[in-house]
Design an enzyme around this catalytic site. Structure first.
Site, mmCIF file in Angstrom:
data_model
loop_
_atom_site.group_PDB
_atom_site.id
_atom_site.type_symbol
_atom_site.label_atom_id
_atom_site.label_comp_id
_atom_site.label_asym_id
_atom_site.label_seq_id
_atom_site.Cartn_x
_atom_site.Cartn_y
_atom_site.Cartn_z
ATOM 1 N N ARG A 1 132.071 -7.842 130.425
ATOM 2 C CA ARG A 1 132.982 -8.082 129.303
ATOM 3 C C ARG A 1 132.376 -7.505 128.012
ATOM 4 N NH1 ARG A 1 133.433 -13.726 128.794
ATOM 5 N NH2 ARG A 1 132.571 -13.789 126.699
ATOM 6 N N TYR B 1 156.065 2.343 116.881
ATOM 7 C CA TYR B 1 156.430 1.852 118.212
ATOM 8 C C TYR B 1 156.928 0.401 118.123
ATOM 9 C CZ TYR B 1 155.553 0.376 123.066
ATOM 10 O OH TYR B 1 155.660 -0.125 124.331
ATOM 11 N N ASP C 1 147.499 5.067 114.560
ATOM 12 C CA ASP C 1 147.766 5.214 115.992
ATOM 13 C C ASP C 1 147.933 6.716 116.250
ATOM 14 O OD1 ASP C 1 148.986 5.459 118.500
ATOM 15 O OD2 ASP C 1 149.959 3.501 118.343
ATOM 16 N N LYS D 1 148.907 7.309 127.880
ATOM 17 C CA LYS D 1 149.729 8.498 127.645
ATOM 18 C C LYS D 1 148.924 9.779 127.899
ATOM 19 C CE LYS D 1 152.474 5.266 126.081
ATOM 20 N NZ LYS D 1 152.957 4.277 126.945
HETATM 21 C C1 LIG Z 1 152.619 5.144 119.853
HETATM 22 C C2 LIG Z 1 152.283 4.072 120.832
HETATM 23 N N1 LIG Z 1 151.266 3.235 120.553
HETATM 24 C C3 LIG Z 1 150.909 2.246 121.398
HETATM 25 C C4 LIG Z 1 151.587 2.057 122.588
HETATM 26 C C5 LIG Z 1 151.195 0.924 123.493
HETATM 27 O O1 LIG Z 1 150.468 1.386 124.566
HETATM 28 P P1 LIG Z 1 150.348 0.597 125.959
HETATM 29 O O2 LIG Z 1 151.692 0.647 126.604
HETATM 30 O O3 LIG Z 1 149.272 1.344 126.681
HETATM 31 O O4 LIG Z 1 149.956 -0.793 125.631
HETATM 32 C C6 LIG Z 1 152.647 2.910 122.917
HETATM 33 C C7 LIG Z 1 153.370 2.731 124.187
HETATM 34 O O5 LIG Z 1 154.362 3.380 124.448
HETATM 35 C C8 LIG Z 1 153.014 3.939 122.017
HETATM 36 O O6 LIG Z 1 154.042 4.785 122.276
#
Ligand SMILES: Cc1ncc(COP(=O)(O)O)c(C=O)c1O
Length: 396
Positions: free
Chosen positions: A56, A110, A183, A208
């Site tokens: 962890r 998102y 992000d 992604k």
């Molecule tokens: C821009 C963006 N940030 C964060 C996330 C969240 O990622 P996760 O689905 O791996 O938790 C997504 C998911 O589609 C996303 O498009």
């Protein structure tokens, strides 16, 4: 080292059992570690000496991936998390640890991040405000007046692909003592390195482009020297870490990131031009468009020809039922949520990524009922076009 070489080499080939160096980092499944002396283990538990004690806290496969991402994003240190959203959550917690509990976020983000802010942080007295981050004057005065603990933007926004001036926002944030979280999922470090532009923490959904094959759920938090310890401290306690098998797959995915992403960006650009001329399409959103509202920023920060691999489009006169039946007619393109995979994905924000966002907020974001989003894969672009054409022709 150039990016194309760094993705293949950084973080790898470091571990040795004393006899040989494995050419790729192995999957270390052990949850616990011990040493010849208990005194050494004591020092490692106490953070006085580097090493592994309990997975962890840190583990060898994750550490290799973290080193790779620290290198690609030019950070101080990284944490591999169980999902992109757990990375976003830890980033907020670390940023707000010793700052006012207020967040100024772009409203072009998102849907689940909106959910995290409104449903998980607000009830704990975190004040959340949203703003159009492409209106720099409004952003500057909001940051000066409110001095929020933390500012959150996406480098390329989901799903309408807005691009804020990170360098300027980082300057405003610094002056106000706020932490800037970016992000960077859509841009990847191949297009943008927000930490170099002054951001404090970068988050990725590794699900992604980084992992890239639709078989890993994961996240990465890359921090500057001021925030890395806080990120790790929170994670040591709360423990939303990536599993070693997913770490291995993510690292393996990143080795081909440069190849995949270049092809995906080329495909996305060609698709955007083709869709713009299509009789069933009302409007196309893509970063290579000279009429893009943030074209100046895009020219300044992106390398020529590399505009990201996500595009969005509005289907003429389509309501929800028409978009769903368009999705049903796709034969090759995968009509599923997510992005960044080797196969082309088509997502309908209304039923997935932005489903839980209120209709009012969706309208403010500019997400209409006829909007679909494509994440270009690496297939032959003619096949993607032909699949889209067949499905579109029957809907308009
Ligand atoms: C821009 C963006 N940030 C964060 C996330 C969240 O990622 P996760 O689905 O791996 O938790 C997504 C998911 O589609 C996303 O498009």
């Amino acid at each position: 080292m150039k990016f194309e070489s760094e993705v293949v080499h950084a973080g790898d080939r470091k571990r040795t059992d004393g006899r040989a160096i494995p050419s790729t980092t192995p999957i270390h499944l052990s949850t616990t570690y011990f040493y010849d002396s208990a005194e050494k283990l004591d020092r490692i538990f106490g953070n006085e000496e580097e090493g592994f004690s309990y997975s962890r806290y840190a583990s060898p496969t994750n550490e290799a991936l973290e080193e790779l991402m620290t290198s690609l994003e030019r950070g101080h240190g990284s944490l591999a998390t169980a999902s992109g959203m757990s990375g976003v959550q830890i980033a907020f917690q670390a940023a707000l640890l010793d700052r006012p509990h207020s967040v100024l976020a772009s409203y072009s983000i998102y849907g689940a991040t909106v959910g995290l802010l409104d449903d998980l942080l607000s009830p704990y007295d975190v004040e959340v405000r949203y703003l159009d981050f492409c209106d720099l004057n409004a952003v500057e005065s909001a940051i000066q007046q409110k001095k929020p603990g933390c500012i959150f933007i996406e480098s390329i926004s989901n799903p309408l692909l807005r691009v804020a001036n990170i360098e300027k926002v980082a300057g405003f944030a610094r002056a106000a003592g706020s932490a800037l979280i970016v992000d960077n999922t859509f841009a990847t470090p191949m297009l943008m390195r927000p930490l170099e532009l002054g951001a404090n923490i970068v988050v990725h959904s590794a699900t992604k482009y980084l992992a890239g094959h639709g078989d890993v759920l994961g996240g990465i938090v890359v921090s500057d020297g001021q925030h890395h310890e806080a990120v790790r401290r929170i994670s040591r306690i709360a423990g939303p870490v990536l599993g070693p098998f997913e770490s291995y797959l993510t690292m393996r995915g990143i080795k081909t990131l440069a190849l995949r992403f270049q092809r995906q960006c080329e495909n996305a650009h060609l698709l955007s031009e083709w869709l713009r001329a299509h009789p069933c399409i009302e409007r196309v959103y893509y970063c290579s468009d000279p009429a893009h509202p943030d074209a100046r920023m895009i020219q300044q920060f992106f390398a020529p020809g590399m505009y990201g691999a996500v595009l969005a489009f509005e289907i003429k006169g389509a309501d929800k039922a028409a978009v769903l039946s368009f999705m049903n007619r796709l034969k090759m393109i995968v009509p599923a949520t997510s992005l960044g995979d080797v196969h082309t994905l088509l997502l309908y924000p209304l039923i997935s990524s932005h489903r839980n966002v209120s209709p009012k907020m969706r309208e403010r974001m500019g997400i209409r009922e006829n909007l679909a989003r494509i994440a270009a894969g690496i297939e032959a672009v003619e096949d993607i076009m032909s699949d889209l054409d067949n499905a579109l022709r029957s809907s308009c």
